[in-house]
Design a protein around this motif. Structure first.
Motif, short mmCIF file in Angstrom:
data_model
loop_
_atom_site.label_atom_id
_atom_site.label_comp_id
_atom_site.label_asym_id
_atom_site.label_seq_id
_atom_site.Cartn_x
_atom_site.Cartn_y
_atom_site.Cartn_z
N GLN A 163 0.66 -1.24 -0.14
CA GLN A 163 -0.01 -0.07 0.02
C GLN A 163 0.86 1.23 -0.07
N GLY A 164 2.10 1.20 0.78
CA GLY A 164 2.87 2.57 0.63
C GLY A 164 3.24 2.81 -0.58
N VAL A 165 3.62 1.83 -1.39
CA VAL A 165 3.86 2.07 -2.76
C VAL A 165 2.98 2.42 -3.76
N LEU A 166 1.65 1.76 -3.57
CA LEU A 166 0.67 1.99 -4.47
C LEU A 166 0.31 3.35 -4.48
N VAL A 167 0.33 4.09 -3.19
CA VAL A 167 0.13 5.59 -3.06
C VAL A 167 0.99 6.52 -4.16
N ILE A 168 2.01 6.22 -4.23
CA ILE A 168 3.09 6.95 -5.29
C ILE A 168 2.49 6.53 -6.53
N LEU A 169 2.16 5.34 -6.98
CA LEU A 169 1.93 4.78 -8.40
C LEU A 169 0.51 5.54 -8.70
N PHE A 170 -0.11 5.66 -7.75
CA PHE A 170 -1.52 6.27 -8.14
C PHE A 170 -1.27 7.70 -8.54
N VAL A 171 -0.53 8.58 -7.68
CA VAL A 171 -0.40 10.12 -8.17
C VAL A 171 0.30 10.17 -9.44
N LEU A 172 1.45 9.05 -9.67
CA LEU A 172 2.17 9.12 -10.87
C LEU A 172 1.42 8.88 -12.19
N MET A 173 0.26 8.02 -12.04
CA MET A 173 -0.55 7.74 -13.13
C MET A 173 -1.52 8.79 -13.35
N LEU A 174 -2.00 9.38 -12.27
CA LEU A 174 -2.72 10.75 -12.50
C LEU A 174 -1.92 11.77 -13.32
N GLY A 175 -0.79 11.76 -12.94
CA GLY A 175 -0.07 13.11 -13.64
C GLY A 175 0.22 12.56 -15.23
N TYR A 176 0.22 11.12 -15.34
CA TYR A 176 0.30 10.70 -16.86
C TYR A 176 -0.92 11.04 -17.45
N PHE A 177 -2.18 10.69 -16.98
CA PHE A 177 -3.33 10.75 -17.69
C PHE A 177 -3.87 12.45 -17.65
N LEU A 178 -3.50 13.16 -16.82
CA LEU A 178 -3.85 14.53 -16.94
C LEU A 178 -2.83 15.29 -18.01
N ALA A 179 -1.60 14.60 -18.42
CA ALA A 179 -0.94 15.05 -19.35
C ALA A 179 -1.39 14.45 -20.86
N LYS A 180 -1.95 13.27 -20.61
CA LYS A 180 -2.64 12.82 -21.95
C LYS A 180 -3.89 13.40 -22.10
N TYR A 181 -4.58 14.12 -21.44
CA TYR A 181 -5.81 14.69 -21.60
C TYR A 181 -5.49 16.40 -21.84
N ARG A 182 -4.42 16.63 -21.98
CA ARG A 182 -3.65 17.95 -22.34
C ARG A 182 -3.91 18.99 -21.20
N TRP A 183 -4.06 18.43 -19.94
CA TRP A 183 -4.30 19.35 -18.86
C TRP A 183 -2.67 19.88 -18.54
N PHE A 184 -1.78 19.01 -18.57
CA PHE A 184 -0.43 19.33 -18.17
C PHE A 184 0.70 19.18 -19.56
N ASP A 185 1.37 19.89 -19.74
CA ASP A 185 2.41 19.61 -20.80
C ASP A 185 3.85 19.99 -20.62
N SER A 186 4.97 20.08 -21.29
CA SER A 186 6.15 19.94 -20.96
C SER A 186 6.31 21.35 -20.15
N LYS A 187 5.70 22.49 -20.60
CA LYS A 187 6.02 23.84 -19.83
C LYS A 187 5.43 23.66 -18.56
N VAL A 188 4.46 22.91 -18.23
CA VAL A 188 3.86 22.80 -16.91
C VAL A 188 4.77 22.13 -16.22
N SER A 189 5.53 20.75 -16.79
CA SER A 189 6.35 20.15 -15.85
C SER A 189 7.71 20.85 -15.59
N ASP A 190 8.23 21.59 -16.42
CA ASP A 190 9.20 22.63 -16.30
C ASP A 190 8.93 23.48 -15.01
#
Length: 316
Positions: free
Chosen positions: A10-37
């Protein structure tokens, strides 16, 4: 034993959940490389320094810090020895020249705070927090000096001076300065006014989600087709999950410390690759794609390895 397995996963799954949230928000164009920078700059220059000050001043008293000084030898020595092994291994195994500094850093240094602290609390409870922070102190000191220095060297041009005023300024960066300020405040027994402490804690709370979002965005930009296991990747796994924990366990035989402290140090030494490695590599034009792949792979793999390691240290 089943309880240990469940808590570790469970300790690691928390990190994985947030990581995948960032991935999908980038996929749906909420985030891009400028936001990441932008996220990377906020973490390195604002939230992480304040996070360190708030954490150190709220976790340690002067007497606890001084009393724990002996225990600091184990994480400092284990990381430095592991880093030395990584430097030699990088040459012997012909690790790509432009990533050797990064390789040595992620081989020997772990995600001791973003994954490590939640994992430690899940496995050992609140009593382990001071020991977790001790490992973190060693880990972060070496990371923001030797680790970052190696990444800077990866990107040097042929005529660029490695030892320069600019390099020194980069090594003594905001996160390291924040860490040193926190130590000084604890040693001088200076308490921050409540509104300042609460403000630092609130802004510092941005560090973990923004850092992991950066990794998720980079994952999307790279695409999974670019994630490849190669020789360098396997060697990083060797360092993260075998070499560094073994050195930590070995040193505990020569430097007597309480068993709980030893167990926490071993677990902390086997945490996944630091999330900050991708951010710092991106800021200093290093091989951030390799860093991102290693963060992802090691975090996923830790779901498997951590429960077994926890059971193993109970036995030894």
């Amino acid at each position: 034993m089943l309880h240990t397995f469940v808590n570790a996963i469970q300790g690691v799954l928390v990190i994985l959940f947030v990581l995948m949230l960032g991935y999908f928000l980038a996929k749906y164009r909420w985030f891009d490389s400028k936001v990441s920078d932008l996220f990377a700059k906020v973490v390195v220059n604002v939230s992480l320094p304040l996070y360190m000050i708030a954490n150190l001043t709220s976790t340690f008293t002067k007497s606890e810090l001084e009393h724990s000084a002996k225990g600091l030898l184990i994480p400092f020595l284990s990381i430095l020895l592991s880093y030395s092994v990584a430097v030699m291994l990088a040459r012997v195994a012909n690790v790509k020249a432009h990533r050797r500094g990064l390789f040595a850093a992620i081989f020997s240094l772990s995600n001791s705070i973003f994954v490590g602290l939640p994992m430690s609390l899940a496995l050992f409870g609140d009593v382990a927090t001071p020991y977790t922070l001790l490992y973190y102190m060693a880990n972060t000191t070496i990371w923001w000096t030797l680790g970052v220095y190696g990444i800077i060297r990866d990107n040097r041009e042929e005529n660029q001076k490695v030892l320069s005023i600019d390099t020194v300024k980069r090594i003594f960066n905001p996160p390291l300065i924040g860490f040193l300020i926190g130590v000084v405040l604890v040693l001088l027994q200076i308490k921050l006014p409540k509104f300042i402490f609460d403000s630092f804690k609130m802004v510092g709370g941005l560090t973990t989600p923004l850092s992991i979002f950066c990794v998720g965005i980079t994952m999307y930009e790279m695409g999974f087709k670019n994630f490849r296991f190669d020789k360098d990747s396997m060697l990083v796994f060797l360092g993260r999950f075998i070499v560094t924990p073994f050195i930590t366990w070995l040193l505990a035989h020569f430097i007597p410390v309480p068993k709980l402290m030893r167990d926490v140090f071993i677990i902390m030494s086997a945490m996944p690759v630091m999330v900050n490695s991708a951010i710092i590599s991106r800021v200093y034009n290093g091989d951030y794609e390799f860093a991102t792949a290693m963060i992802t792979y090691s975090t996923v793999f830790s779901v498997v390895i951590m429960p077994f390691l926890m059971v193993l240290i109970k036995i030894i």
